[in-house]
Design a protein around this motif. Structure first.
Motif, PDB file in Angstrom:
ATOM      1  N   ILE A 120       4.340 -15.643  -7.414  1.00  0.00           N
ATOM      2  CA  ILE A 120       4.468 -14.895  -6.166  1.00  0.00           C
ATOM      3  C   ILE A 120       4.759 -13.452  -6.519  1.00  0.00           C
ATOM      4  N   GLU A 121       3.827 -12.596  -6.165  1.00  0.00           N
ATOM      5  CA  GLU A 121       4.024 -11.173  -6.410  1.00  0.00           C
ATOM      6  C   GLU A 121       4.546 -10.546  -5.132  1.00  0.00           C
ATOM      7  N   TYR A 122       5.657  -9.878  -5.230  1.00  0.00           N
ATOM      8  CA  TYR A 122       6.207  -9.263  -4.020  1.00  0.00           C
ATOM      9  C   TYR A 122       6.953  -7.985  -4.369  1.00  0.00           C
ATOM     10  N   ALA A 123       7.438  -7.314  -3.362  1.00  0.00           N
ATOM     11  CA  ALA A 123       8.170  -6.039  -3.494  1.00  0.00           C
ATOM     12  C   ALA A 123       7.226  -4.934  -3.983  1.00  0.00           C
ATOM     13  N   SER A 124       6.945  -4.926  -5.281  1.00  0.00           N
ATOM     14  CA  SER A 124       5.929  -4.041  -5.864  1.00  0.00           C
ATOM     15  C   SER A 124       5.907  -2.621  -5.301  1.00  0.00           C
ATOM     16  N   PRO A 125       6.933  -1.853  -5.607  1.00  0.00           N
ATOM     17  CA  PRO A 125       7.035  -0.510  -5.029  1.00  0.00           C
ATOM     18  C   PRO A 125       6.243   0.553  -5.799  1.00  0.00           C
ATOM     19  N   ASN A 126       6.129   1.708  -5.180  1.00  0.00           N
ATOM     20  CA  ASN A 126       5.689   2.922  -5.861  1.00  0.00           C
ATOM     21  C   ASN A 126       6.961   3.690  -6.210  1.00  0.00           C
ATOM     22  N   THR A 127       6.943   4.387  -7.336  1.00  0.00           N
ATOM     23  CA  THR A 127       8.204   5.002  -7.774  1.00  0.00           C
ATOM     24  C   THR A 127       8.367   6.449  -7.314  1.00  0.00           C
ATOM     25  N   GLN A 160       6.546  -8.748  -9.936  1.00  0.00           N
ATOM     26  CA  GLN A 160       6.215  -7.551  -9.168  1.00  0.00           C
ATOM     27  C   GLN A 160       5.430  -6.610 -10.068  1.00  0.00           C
ATOM     28  N   VAL A 161       4.643  -5.755  -9.432  1.00  0.00           N
ATOM     29  CA  VAL A 161       4.029  -4.671 -10.177  1.00  0.00           C
ATOM     30  C   VAL A 161       4.757  -3.411  -9.715  1.00  0.00           C
ATOM     31  N   ILE A 162       5.123  -2.588 -10.671  1.00  0.00           N
ATOM     32  CA  ILE A 162       5.763  -1.320 -10.334  1.00  0.00           C
ATOM     33  C   ILE A 162       4.715  -0.240 -10.522  1.00  0.00           C
ATOM     34  N   ASN A 163       4.251   0.297  -9.419  1.00  0.00           N
ATOM     35  CA  ASN A 163       3.198   1.314  -9.482  1.00  0.00           C
ATOM     36  C   ASN A 163       3.850   2.657  -9.789  1.00  0.00           C
ATOM     37  N   ASP A 164       3.932   2.922 -11.098  1.00  0.00           N
ATOM     38  CA  ASP A 164       4.738   4.051 -11.575  1.00  0.00           C
ATOM     39  C   ASP A 164       3.879   5.202 -12.085  1.00  0.00           C
ATOM     40  N   LEU A 313      -7.684   4.668 -10.495  1.00  0.00           N
ATOM     41  CA  LEU A 313      -7.121   4.442  -9.161  1.00  0.00           C
ATOM     42  C   LEU A 313      -6.233   3.198  -9.113  1.00  0.00           C
ATOM     43  N   TYR A 314      -5.465   3.137  -8.055  1.00  0.00           N
ATOM     44  CA  TYR A 314      -4.604   1.982  -7.774  1.00  0.00           C
ATOM     45  C   TYR A 314      -5.419   0.692  -7.857  1.00  0.00           C
ATOM     46  N   PHE A 315      -6.598   0.713  -7.277  1.00  0.00           N
ATOM     47  CA  PHE A 315      -7.464  -0.469  -7.259  1.00  0.00           C
ATOM     48  C   PHE A 315      -7.808  -0.942  -8.678  1.00  0.00           C
ATOM     49  N   GLN A 317      -6.215  -0.645 -11.566  1.00  0.00           N
ATOM     50  CA  GLN A 317      -5.173  -1.353 -12.307  1.00  0.00           C
ATOM     51  C   GLN A 317      -5.052  -2.786 -11.810  1.00  0.00           C
ATOM     52  N   ASP A 318      -5.334  -2.998 -10.518  1.00  0.00           N
ATOM     53  CA  ASP A 318      -5.194  -4.340  -9.965  1.00  0.00           C
ATOM     54  C   ASP A 318      -6.224  -5.311 -10.545  1.00  0.00           C
ATOM     55  N   ILE A 319      -7.380  -4.804 -10.924  1.00  0.00           N
ATOM     56  CA  ILE A 319      -8.413  -5.664 -11.517  1.00  0.00           C
ATOM     57  C   ILE A 319      -7.877  -6.231 -12.830  1.00  0.00           C
ATOM     58  N   VAL A 336       0.058 -15.574  -5.256  1.00  0.00           N
ATOM     59  CA  VAL A 336       0.212 -15.147  -3.874  1.00  0.00           C
ATOM     60  C   VAL A 336       0.673 -13.696  -3.897  1.00  0.00           C
ATOM     61  N   TYR A 337      -0.119 -12.815  -3.326  1.00  0.00           N
ATOM     62  CA  TYR A 337       0.248 -11.404  -3.246  1.00  0.00           C
ATOM     63  C   TYR A 337       0.906 -11.158  -1.888  1.00  0.00           C
ATOM     64  N   VAL A 338       2.198 -10.920  -1.890  1.00  0.00           N
ATOM     65  CA  VAL A 338       2.871 -10.606  -0.631  1.00  0.00           C
ATOM     66  C   VAL A 338       2.842  -9.083  -0.463  1.00  0.00           C
ATOM     67  N   VAL A 339       1.920  -8.628   0.332  1.00  0.00           N
ATOM     68  CA  VAL A 339       1.696  -7.181   0.496  1.00  0.00           C
ATOM     69  C   VAL A 339       1.308  -6.919   1.958  1.00  0.00           C
ATOM     70  N   ALA A 340       1.757  -5.790   2.490  1.00  0.00           N
ATOM     71  CA  ALA A 340       1.494  -5.436   3.894  1.00  0.00           C
ATOM     72  C   ALA A 340       0.025  -5.638   4.281  1.00  0.00           C
ATOM     73  N   GLU A 342      -1.758  -3.883   5.965  1.00  0.00           N
ATOM     74  CA  GLU A 342      -2.516  -2.636   5.833  1.00  0.00           C
ATOM     75  C   GLU A 342      -3.458  -2.687   4.634  1.00  0.00           C
ATOM     76  N   GLN A 343      -3.084  -3.487   3.636  1.00  0.00           N
ATOM     77  CA  GLN A 343      -3.899  -3.543   2.421  1.00  0.00           C
ATOM     78  C   GLN A 343      -4.859  -4.728   2.410  1.00  0.00           C
ATOM     79  N   GLU A 344      -5.127  -5.264   3.588  1.00  0.00           N
ATOM     80  CA  GLU A 344      -6.006  -6.424   3.663  1.00  0.00           C
ATOM     81  C   GLU A 344      -7.369  -6.124   3.020  1.00  0.00           C
ATOM     82  N   HIS A 346      -8.066  -3.837   0.819  1.00  0.00           N
ATOM     83  CA  HIS A 346      -7.869  -3.688  -0.631  1.00  0.00           C
ATOM     84  C   HIS A 346      -8.010  -5.044  -1.326  1.00  0.00           C
ATOM     85  N   PHE A 347      -7.329  -6.052  -0.775  1.00  0.00           N
ATOM     86  CA  PHE A 347      -7.345  -7.349  -1.449  1.00  0.00           C
ATOM     87  C   PHE A 347      -8.675  -8.073  -1.280  1.00  0.00           C
ATOM     88  N   LYS A 348      -9.312  -7.894  -0.128  1.00  0.00           N
ATOM     89  CA  LYS A 348     -10.655  -8.476   0.015  1.00  0.00           C
ATOM     90  C   LYS A 348     -11.575  -7.892  -1.050  1.00  0.00           C
TER      91      LYS A 348
HETATM   92  N1  ARG Z   1       2.757  -0.433  -4.812  1.00  0.00           N
HETATM   93  C1  ARG Z   1       1.863  -0.785  -3.761  1.00  0.00           C
HETATM   94  C2  ARG Z   1       2.275  -0.079  -2.475  1.00  0.00           C
HETATM   95  O1  ARG Z   1       3.426   0.257  -2.327  1.00  0.00           O
HETATM   96  C3  ARG Z   1       1.812  -2.242  -3.485  1.00  0.00           C
HETATM   97  C4  ARG Z   1       1.372  -3.088  -4.644  1.00  0.00           C
HETATM   98  C5  ARG Z   1       0.934  -4.431  -4.211  1.00  0.00           C
HETATM   99  N2  ARG Z   1       0.501  -5.267  -5.265  1.00  0.00           N
HETATM  100  C6  ARG Z   1      -0.680  -5.170  -5.903  1.00  0.00           C
HETATM  101  N3  ARG Z   1      -0.943  -5.994  -6.879  1.00  0.00           N
HETATM  102  N4  ARG Z   1      -1.578  -4.286  -5.521  1.00  0.00           N
HETATM  103  O2  ARG Z   1       1.445   0.129  -1.623  1.00  0.00           O
END
Ligand code: ARG
Length: 574
Positions: A120-127, A160-164, A313-315, A317-319, A336-340, A342-344, A346-348
């Motif tokens: 379960i991937e969740y939280a995953s913030p941008n720094t 989680q992934v930390i988008n740093d 791009l953000y996309f 790194q996800d690949i 399971v990617y728990v993400v807002a 808004e990014q539907e 993106h994940f499709k």
């Molecule tokens: N850091 C991204 C954001 O705040 C969310 C990352 C979600 N996870 C992923 N694997 N793309 O929008």
């Protein structure tokens, strides 16, 4: 598990009878698979069609009659009825209440032996800024899903992934370098992630009148990718501040991680993968030199993966990240990617790209989206710096709970008030967040969330504490063997609600819908509180009192178990 044990016993009973009648038996799972619920409760509690049980050539209705004639009533089953080709089965009311009550205290399977874990991937913030209220919805939803999976015996890997890295990170770095170099979180007394966020806000303000700043940030990103020493040092400092502060917020929410993926450590691999795919002719190049994934055949818009200036791009790194996860954990059942929500898109696009690139596990990726969270004052904007961040909202709720205690229980010590207020505030927050269907938007009303008599977390905590206090007050101990005395309509209703617990938990897991469990707990607590007001639990008839205590205790156990599955801690005393 309750219904399951009835299913198993009924299967045994049927096979026994088939033997007596010299008719072939069936294995228990196939008999159980045939069982259904009768169309209405008067027709019985379970029903089994006999088409497949009747010996060749025998009329099913006649065979049903014959079966009923030979089936023996037991401790669990009090009556069998033939209805056409069906046998309707009635649970023994003398033991049913007891079984339900005992089931409330049963222990779920121990997780951890599963060979096909779920990540379960969740939280995953941008720094570039602190966690905001949307992250709280993320944490609450993910935590309850994690607990539901574990409850079901699944091993869960919390990730989680930390988008740093990326241009947004460079923006707060740039602003800090231009206008804040002489300050630190310590010198300003700010929480370190709030400090970083402050510079991001500063950047946005200035960029409105000075668009050249955007280019500067982009140029900084190029330098960062080229490993420029100065930019890298600045980045390291900022990131450490951001991440340190975020982990403090996680700790408050009780969020933990088994594995953290730092985008800066692998973003380059994403680039390599798309460049290889481009060589193979799977991707195309735009006029400005950008590399693009063609997704028409998936009915999706194309997706750039390398910019014209060569940056990633953000996309992208996800690949790589998805591939890495399946490589690191080859037996993963799913991610399971728990993400807002808004990014539907993106994940499709991501999952389609994985398919296009021939990643065999593409099908095992699932996006669990959730709707936007706002506060009653209106939509938040991170650009204008009006986002209420996660810490502020939590502080506000704790403060409200403390004030309530100062009014109601001023005799408690300050430290005890602080402890209880924290539990109450978290219950208010988490329950409000998971009670709403994740797919829907949610307006978080702090006052409403913490109200003791609303449909809230504190209300559920209050109900469990009330039951504990009844149990303490009674001079008797509960007795499940007296449960057949529970015959009032409200008691029957409570037993029926209790009997559905396992089904509700299973449905919450299956449909990624913890809110179903939230509503169930409210229904149980509401019915119990009605019962409490109209019925004497503590009273003259000792046996009846013991039965009612057993019922009340089963309700408490169920509430506590359910709250636990929603990530919520309870209090023994309010
Ligand atoms: N850091 C991204 C954001 O705040 C969310 C990352 C979600 N996870 C992923 N694997 N793309 O929008």
């Amino acid at each position: 598990m309750l219904l399951h044990s009835y299913h198993e016993k009924l299967a045994e009973n049927i096979n026994h009878t088939l033997n007596v009648l010299h008719v072939p038996t069936h294995d228990a799972p196939s008999l159980i698979a045939m069982m259904v619920r009768p169309p209405s409760p008067e027709k019985g509690d379970l029903s089994i069609p006999v088409f497949k049980l009747a010996p060749n050539g025998q009329n099913p209705a006649a065979f049903a009659q014959q079966l009923v004639h030979h089936l023996k009533t037991t401790e669990l089953f009090s009556k069998f009825d033939a209805a056409g080709p069906y046998v309707n089965v009635f649970f023994n009311p003398q033991t049913y209440a007891q079984k339900i009550i005992e089931n409330a205290g049963s222990v779920p399977p121990v997780p951890g032996k599963d060979v096909e874990p779920v990540m379960i991937e969740y939280a995953s913030p941008n720094t570039n800024k602190p966690l905001h209220v949307g992250h709280l919805r993320n944490l609450a939803l993910a935590e309850s899903m994690i607990r539901l999976f574990s409850h079901n015996g699944k091993k869960v890997i919390r990730a989680q992934v930390i988008n740093d890295r990326g241009v947004h990170i460079c923006k707060s770095m740039l602003a800090y370098e231009k206008w804040g170099r002489s300050t630190t979180p310590e010198s300003t007394g700010m929480k370190s992630d709030h400090f970083v966020g402050k510079w991001y806000t500063e950047f946005t303000k200035h960029a409105e009148t000075n668009p050249a700043l955007e280019e500067e940030a982009q140029a900084m990103l190029v330098k960062w990718e080229q490993n420029d020493t100065h930019v890298r040092e600045l980045w390291k400092k900022n990131n450490e501040w951001a991440i340190k502060g975020m982990f403090q917020t996680y700790a408050r929410m009780g969020a933990t991680f088994d594995v953290n993926y730092y985008e800066s450590e692998f973003y380059q691999n994403g680039k390599d993968i798309v460049m290889q795919a481009y060589e193979k002719g799977l991707l195309k190049k735009a006029d400005n030199g950008a590399i693009i994934v063609p997704l028409e055949k998936f009915g999706l818009p194309d997706k750039p993966v390398i910019r014209g200036d060569g940056t990633s791009l953000y996309f992208t790194q996800d690949i790589y990240l998805a591939m890495k996860r399946f490589h690191d954990y080859p037996t993963l059942e799913r991610i399971v990617y728990v993400v807002a929500s808004e990014q539907e898109m993106h994940f499709k696009q991501l999952f389609a790209t994985l398919k296009l690139l021939g990643v065999p596990q593409a099908e095992k990726c699932y996006h669990l989206g959730y709707g936007l969270l706002t506060l009653p004052s209106g939509k938040m904007s991170s650009r204008a710096g009006t986002v209420v961040n996660a810490d502020e909202l939590m502080d506000e709720l704790v403060q409200m709970a403390v004030e309530e205690y100062n009014k109601r229980n001023p005799e408690l010590s300050t430290s005890e008030i602080a402890r209880r207020a924290n539990v109450i505030a978290l219950s208010a927050l988490k329950f409000y967040l998971v009670k709403q269907d994740a797919k829907k938007e949610l307006v978080f009303d702090p006052k409403e969330s913490i109200s003791f008599d609303g449909q809230t977390g504190p209300y559920l905590l209050y109900t469990t504490a009330r039951i504990l206090s009844i149990l303490r007050k009674s001079t008797h101990t509960l007795d499940v063997h007296a449960a057949n005395l529970l015959t009032l309509p409200t008691e029957k209703m409570l037993l029926t609600i209790l009997s559905k617990k396992d089904e509700v938990i299973a449905a919450a897991l299956r449909n990624y819908s913890p809110h179903v469990l939230g509503h169930y707990l409210l229904d149980l607590a509401n019915t119990f509180n009605t019962y409490y007001h109209e019925t004497k639990i503590i009273q003259e008839n000792e046996k009846l009192e013991k039965a009612r205590l057993a019922l009340a205790n089963a309700i408490r156990q169920t509430l506590e178990e359910g709250l636990y599955l929603l990530g919520i801690e309870t209090l023994r005393e309010m």
